[in-house]
Design a protein around this motif. Structure first.
Motif, PDB file in Angstrom:
ATOM      1  N   TYR A  66      53.215  98.297  35.786  1.00 52.30           N
ATOM      2  CA  TYR A  66      53.211  98.685  37.107  1.00 52.30           C
ATOM      3  C   TYR A  66      52.313  96.828  37.691  1.00 52.30           C
ATOM      4  O   TYR A  66      52.810  97.309  39.149  1.00 52.30           O
ATOM      5  CB  TYR A  66      52.800  99.582  37.702  1.00 52.30           C
ATOM      6  CG  TYR A  66      53.591 101.122  36.999  1.00 52.30           C
ATOM      7  CD1 TYR A  66      55.460 101.188  37.933  1.00 52.30           C
ATOM      8  CD2 TYR A  66      53.564 101.838  36.334  1.00 52.30           C
ATOM      9  CE1 TYR A  66      56.069 101.961  37.392  1.00 52.30           C
ATOM     10  CE2 TYR A  66      54.626 102.797  35.879  1.00 52.30           C
ATOM     11  CZ  TYR A  66      56.010 102.959  36.650  1.00 52.30           C
ATOM     12  OH  TYR A  66      56.429 104.088  36.016  1.00 52.30           O
ATOM     13  N   TYR A  75      59.959  96.924  42.505  1.00 53.06           N
ATOM     14  CA  TYR A  75      59.116  97.368  43.699  1.00 53.06           C
ATOM     15  C   TYR A  75      60.300  97.573  44.983  1.00 53.06           C
ATOM     16  O   TYR A  75      59.722  98.645  46.244  1.00 53.06           O
ATOM     17  CB  TYR A  75      57.944  97.519  43.915  1.00 53.06           C
ATOM     18  CG  TYR A  75      56.862  96.965  43.262  1.00 53.06           C
ATOM     19  CD1 TYR A  75      56.485  98.460  43.147  1.00 53.06           C
ATOM     20  CD2 TYR A  75      56.253  96.751  42.471  1.00 53.06           C
ATOM     21  CE1 TYR A  75      55.950  99.619  41.572  1.00 53.06           C
ATOM     22  CE2 TYR A  75      55.248  96.906  41.489  1.00 53.06           C
ATOM     23  CZ  TYR A  75      55.265  98.435  41.304  1.00 53.06           C
ATOM     24  OH  TYR A  75      54.778  98.584  40.150  1.00 53.06           O
ATOM     25  N   LEU A 121      49.664 101.108  40.824  1.00 57.45           N
ATOM     26  CA  LEU A 121      50.628 102.368  41.746  1.00 57.45           C
ATOM     27  C   LEU A 121      50.277 102.170  43.487  1.00 57.45           C
ATOM     28  O   LEU A 121      50.528 101.600  43.822  1.00 57.45           O
ATOM     29  CB  LEU A 121      50.704 103.690  41.233  1.00 57.45           C
ATOM     30  CG  LEU A 121      51.429 103.680  39.964  1.00 57.45           C
ATOM     31  CD1 LEU A 121      51.882 104.821  39.968  1.00 57.45           C
ATOM     32  CD2 LEU A 121      52.716 102.713  40.230  1.00 57.45           C
TER      33      LEU A 121
END
Length: 131
Positions: free
Chosen positions: A48, A56, A79
Motif C-alpha cells: 500500500y 487509489y 493506509l
C-alpha cells in the motif's frame, strides 16, 4: 436510513488485514456478505505504501479494523497516509468486544462503527459526508 435506501453503487474497499489472531477480517467480511443488497469489492495491493494514484483513485473507503492495529502498525500507517493523500474516508471498526479505539486511529477516521452489519453498511455509505 439503513436498508430502505436503494443503492446500486459497487463500493470499492480496502480492508485492513495482516496478523489477525481473532479472525476479525473474516468476521468483518461475513458481515458485509450478510447484507446481500450491499454491493462491494475489495482492492488489495502487495504494498500500500507503493501503490499509486491509479490504484487509489478507484477506492471509495478504507476500512481499518482497530483490533488488528497493534500487530500491523506499518500497514495502518500506510493506509492512513494514503487516505490523507488521496482523500479517501476511513471507516474505523472497533475491536471485537471492546469500545475503546487507539486515539491515533480515532483522530484519522471519518466515522467509527461497531459490529452491527446495518451500522457498518450505513457508515460505509455515508463516510464521505462526515469528513
Amino acid at each position: 436510513m439503513f436498508e430502505d435506501e436503494k443503492d446500486d453503487k459497487i463500493y470499492n474497499l480496502i480492508i485492513s488485514q495482516g496478523t489477525d489472531m481473532k479472525n476479525e477480517y473474516g468476521q468483518f467480511t461475513e458481515k458485509l456478505f450478510s447484507k446481500v443488497d450491499f454491493l462491494w469489492k475489495e482492492s488489495i495491493s502487495g504494498s500500500y505504501a507503493h501503490a499509486g494514484e491509479s490504484f487509489y483513485s478507484k477506492v471509495d473507503r478504507i476500512i481499518l479494523l482497530a483490533g488488528l492495529y497493534k500487530d500491523n502498525v506499518e500497514l495502518f500507517e500506510n493506509l492512513i497516509e494514503a487516505s490523507k493523500k488521496y482523500e479517501i474516508p476511513i471507516v474505523l471498526v472497533r475491536p471485537l468486544g471492546v469500545e475503546e479505539v487507539p486515539e491515533l486511529l480515532e483522530s484519522k477516521a471519518a466515522t467509527i462503527v461497531g459490529w452491527n452489519a446495518n451500522c457498518i453498511i450505513d457508515s460505509i455509505k455515508h463516510a464521505d459526508e462526515l469528513i
